[in-house]
Design a protein around this motif. Structure first.
Motif, short mmCIF file in Angstrom:
data_model
loop_
_atom_site.label_atom_id
_atom_site.label_comp_id
_atom_site.label_asym_id
_atom_site.label_seq_id
_atom_site.Cartn_x
_atom_site.Cartn_y
_atom_site.Cartn_z
N ASP A 282 0.86 -1.18 0.00
CA ASP A 282 0.00 0.00 0.00
C ASP A 282 0.90 1.23 0.00
OD1 ASP A 282 -2.05 1.78 0.17
OD2 ASP A 282 -2.47 1.44 2.29
N LEU A 283 1.51 1.49 -1.17
CA LEU A 283 2.53 2.54 -1.28
C LEU A 283 2.24 3.45 -2.46
CD1 LEU A 283 5.65 0.27 -0.74
CD2 LEU A 283 4.77 1.93 0.91
N THR A 284 2.66 4.68 -2.36
CA THR A 284 2.53 5.63 -3.45
C THR A 284 3.90 5.91 -4.05
OG1 THR A 284 2.86 7.57 -2.05
CG2 THR A 284 0.59 6.72 -2.27
N LEU A 285 3.90 6.49 -5.23
CA LEU A 285 5.16 6.86 -5.87
C LEU A 285 5.92 7.83 -4.99
CD1 LEU A 285 5.96 7.69 -9.50
CD2 LEU A 285 6.40 9.45 -7.79
N GLU A 286 5.21 8.76 -4.34
CA GLU A 286 5.87 9.75 -3.51
C GLU A 286 6.57 9.09 -2.33
OE1 GLU A 286 3.19 11.63 -6.18
OE2 GLU A 286 2.83 9.98 -4.75
N GLU A 287 5.94 8.09 -1.73
CA GLU A 287 6.55 7.40 -0.59
C GLU A 287 7.80 6.64 -1.01
OE1 GLU A 287 2.57 6.54 2.12
OE2 GLU A 287 3.08 5.20 0.47
N LEU A 314 4.39 -1.57 -9.66
CA LEU A 314 3.61 -1.96 -8.49
C LEU A 314 2.69 -3.13 -8.83
CD1 LEU A 314 2.87 -1.38 -5.54
CD2 LEU A 314 1.17 0.27 -6.37
N GLU A 315 2.04 -3.07 -9.99
CA GLU A 315 1.17 -4.17 -10.42
C GLU A 315 1.96 -5.45 -10.63
OE1 GLU A 315 -2.68 -4.14 -11.69
OE2 GLU A 315 -2.09 -3.43 -9.71
N GLU A 316 3.14 -5.31 -11.24
CA GLU A 316 3.99 -6.48 -11.49
C GLU A 316 4.39 -7.15 -10.18
OE1 GLU A 316 8.64 -7.00 -12.41
OE2 GLU A 316 7.59 -5.56 -13.69
N VAL A 317 4.82 -6.34 -9.20
CA VAL A 317 5.25 -6.90 -7.92
C VAL A 317 4.05 -7.48 -7.17
CG1 VAL A 317 6.23 -6.33 -5.66
CG2 VAL A 317 7.26 -5.41 -7.74
N ARG A 318 2.93 -6.81 -7.20
CA ARG A 318 1.73 -7.35 -6.55
C ARG A 318 1.37 -8.71 -7.13
NH1 ARG A 318 -1.95 -1.82 -6.08
NH2 ARG A 318 -1.52 -1.42 -3.85
N ARG A 319 1.41 -8.81 -8.44
CA ARG A 319 1.06 -10.09 -9.07
C ARG A 319 2.03 -11.18 -8.66
NH1 ARG A 319 -0.27 -11.10 -15.49
NH2 ARG A 319 -0.47 -13.37 -15.36
N SER A 320 3.33 -10.87 -8.65
CA SER A 320 4.35 -11.85 -8.27
C SER A 320 4.16 -12.28 -6.82
CB SER A 320 5.74 -11.27 -8.48
OG SER A 320 6.74 -12.15 -8.03
N VAL A 321 3.95 -11.31 -5.92
CA VAL A 321 3.77 -11.63 -4.50
C VAL A 321 2.49 -12.44 -4.30
CG1 VAL A 321 3.33 -10.64 -2.22
CG2 VAL A 321 5.11 -9.66 -3.69
N ALA A 322 1.44 -12.07 -5.02
CA ALA A 322 0.17 -12.79 -4.90
C ALA A 322 0.33 -14.25 -5.30
CB ALA A 322 -0.90 -12.13 -5.77
N GLU A 323 1.04 -14.50 -6.40
CA GLU A 323 1.24 -15.88 -6.86
C GLU A 323 1.98 -16.69 -5.80
OE1 GLU A 323 3.26 -15.37 -10.54
OE2 GLU A 323 1.42 -14.99 -11.69
N ASN A 324 2.97 -16.09 -5.16
CA ASN A 324 3.72 -16.82 -4.13
C ASN A 324 2.87 -17.07 -2.89
OD1 ASN A 324 6.10 -16.97 -5.63
ND2 ASN A 324 6.80 -14.97 -4.93
N LEU A 325 2.11 -16.07 -2.45
CA LEU A 325 1.30 -16.22 -1.25
C LEU A 325 0.18 -17.23 -1.45
CD1 LEU A 325 0.98 -12.51 -0.04
CD2 LEU A 325 2.43 -14.31 0.91
N LEU A 326 -0.39 -17.24 -2.65
CA LEU A 326 -1.52 -18.15 -2.91
C LEU A 326 -1.07 -19.60 -2.99
CD1 LEU A 326 -3.48 -15.95 -5.45
CD2 LEU A 326 -4.22 -16.59 -3.16
N ARG A 327 0.21 -19.83 -3.18
CA ARG A 327 0.72 -21.20 -3.18
C ARG A 327 0.82 -21.75 -1.75
NH1 ARG A 327 4.86 -19.11 -6.76
NH2 ARG A 327 4.29 -19.48 -8.95
N ARG A 339 -1.01 -7.69 2.68
CA ARG A 339 0.34 -7.73 2.11
C ARG A 339 0.39 -7.09 0.73
NH1 ARG A 339 4.60 -7.31 0.35
NH2 ARG A 339 6.35 -8.78 0.24
N LEU A 340 -0.68 -7.25 -0.06
CA LEU A 340 -0.71 -6.69 -1.40
C LEU A 340 -1.10 -5.20 -1.41
CD1 LEU A 340 -2.43 -9.62 -3.35
CD2 LEU A 340 0.01 -9.09 -3.19
N GLY A 341 -1.52 -4.71 -0.25
CA GLY A 341 -1.88 -3.30 -0.18
C GLY A 341 -3.34 -3.03 -0.49
N TYR A 342 -4.18 -4.05 -0.36
CA TYR A 342 -5.61 -3.90 -0.61
C TYR A 342 -6.38 -3.95 0.71
CZ TYR A 342 -4.46 -4.85 -5.50
OH TYR A 342 -3.94 -4.80 -6.76
N GLN A 343 -7.57 -3.35 0.73
CA GLN A 343 -8.34 -3.29 1.97
C GLN A 343 -9.09 -4.58 2.25
OE1 GLN A 343 -10.83 0.19 1.78
NE2 GLN A 343 -9.14 1.57 2.30
N ASP A 344 -9.46 -5.31 1.19
CA ASP A 344 -10.24 -6.54 1.41
C ASP A 344 -9.97 -7.53 0.28
OD1 ASP A 344 -11.81 -5.61 -0.82
OD2 ASP A 344 -12.96 -4.39 0.59
#
Length: 358
Positions: A282-287, A314-327, A339-344
């Protein structure tokens, strides 16, 4: 499914039974991501092809942020997404027709890969070339992820996966990578009948003679994945120029280059590494800019120059992290979303649908 005349049923099979799937044995696979820097050789090949076919090489570079002067520079590197921009321009200019990737893929000779080309030529067996070629994929221009396996019936199969490649260039990329593999093998073993390629399976449904004419083997269309199928005895063949001393020298050189590219100091790589290190995305470009000591505008400009954006990374990393976590079974959905920066979880599901459409 359409195949060429005379295809044997065992060769035309595209969807093995579950029992067959369970008995497959993986011998090597690409583990490094395709999103790595590479030399401009591939871009040069595409530009030369364009010039020969009445297309403007400058038009291919449009929007890629690649300096035309660097295309002939043996030391220059470009980001993967910069090469993707060139591919997208090529497909648009030449027309997204079946076999376009085949036309380009056969131009990727052993000499295009530098030290890796020498290593493959000097390796003791085909099995060694497969294992080393996939291990040092960072020294190639492949966008597909390849897995080598042994199937029942003494079949060696090289499968090419491109689910994470943008859909508008996916067919071209698979065709190009698949053809480049065959081209390398034909140069390792010159002469007719030296490479026991038995069949090609293509995930696409475009039944066109260009595939059969170039490869000279039965081609099955509409398969679940794209694959090259060989007699497994091919793995034991010895390349005619095998040399243990040269192999040792080239392994050292290839390993050095692989490590350098894994730790590439490009800004996109720094952003990607920073994102992967965070407990929440859950990060912005500014952060991120502040953490990496950039002004936001400067970071945005650097990423644009490398052919990407903060949102894409950010989308690329989220997708990669999601694939690992879902395993990993047992991780609560709420924790994956956090972990992916989403609220739900519903936001995660929407993101996954969006990723599958790409």
């Amino acid at each position: 499914m359409t195949t060429s005349a005379g295809v044997r049923p065992d060769l035309a099979e595209c969807s093995p039974t579950p029992a067959t799937e369970a008995s497959k044995r993986v011998i090597a696979a690409i583990t490094d991501p395709w999103d790595h820097p590479r030399t401009t050789v591939s871009v040069a090949i595409m530009c030369e092809w364009a010039a020969q076919h009445g297309l403007s090489p400058d038009a291919l570079l449009r929007g890629s942020h690649i300096d035309p002067a660097s295309v002939g520079d043996a030391e220059a590197l470009v980001e993967a997404r910069q090469e993707m921009a060139v591919i997208r321009n090529l497909v648009s200019a030449a027309g997204a027709r079946p076999g376009l990737g085949v036309e380009l893929g056969r131009l990727y000779h052993l000499t295009a890969y530098g030290y890796l080309g020498y290593l493959l030529t000097a390796s003791a067996t085909v099995r060694d070339t497969v294992e080393r070629g996939l291990h040092y994929a960072m020294l190639t221009f492949a966008f597909t992820t390849m897995t080598a396996r042994i199937d029942p019936g003494d079949r060696y199969v090289l499968a090419l996966h491109a689910d994470d490649v943008p859909e508008d260039i996916r067919r071209f990329v698979v065709e190009r990578d698949l053809t480049a593999v065959v081209q390398i093998q034909r140069e390792l073993f010159p002469g007719p009948e030296q490479v026991p390629l038995l069949e090609i399976r293509l995930a696409g449904s475009d039944d066109d003679d260009v595939y059969r004419d170039h490869f000279g083997v039965p081609v099955a269309f509409g398969c679940t994945r794209s694959e090259l199928v060989y007699d497994a005895s091919y793995l034991d063949q010895k390349p005619p120029m095998a040399n243990a001393h040269t192999t040792q020298l080239m392994v050292a050189q290839c390993e050095r280059i692989r490590v350098e590219r894994l730790h590439h100091t490009g800004v996109a790589a720094r952003v990607r590494t920073h994102l992967l290190d965070q407990s929440s995305l859950d990060l912005t470009l500014e952060e991120v800019a502040a953490s990496l000591h950039y002004a936001p505008r400067t970071l945005r400009r650097h990423l644009e120059h490398e052919g990407t954006t903060f949102r894409e990374l950010l989308e690329e990393v989220r997708r990669s992290v999601a694939e690992n976590l879902l395993r990993e079974r047992g991780i609560p959905r709420s924790e994956i979303a956090r972990r992916l920066g989403y609220q739900d979880w519903s936001s995660v599901e929407r993101a996954r649908r969006r990723w599958r459409r790409r």
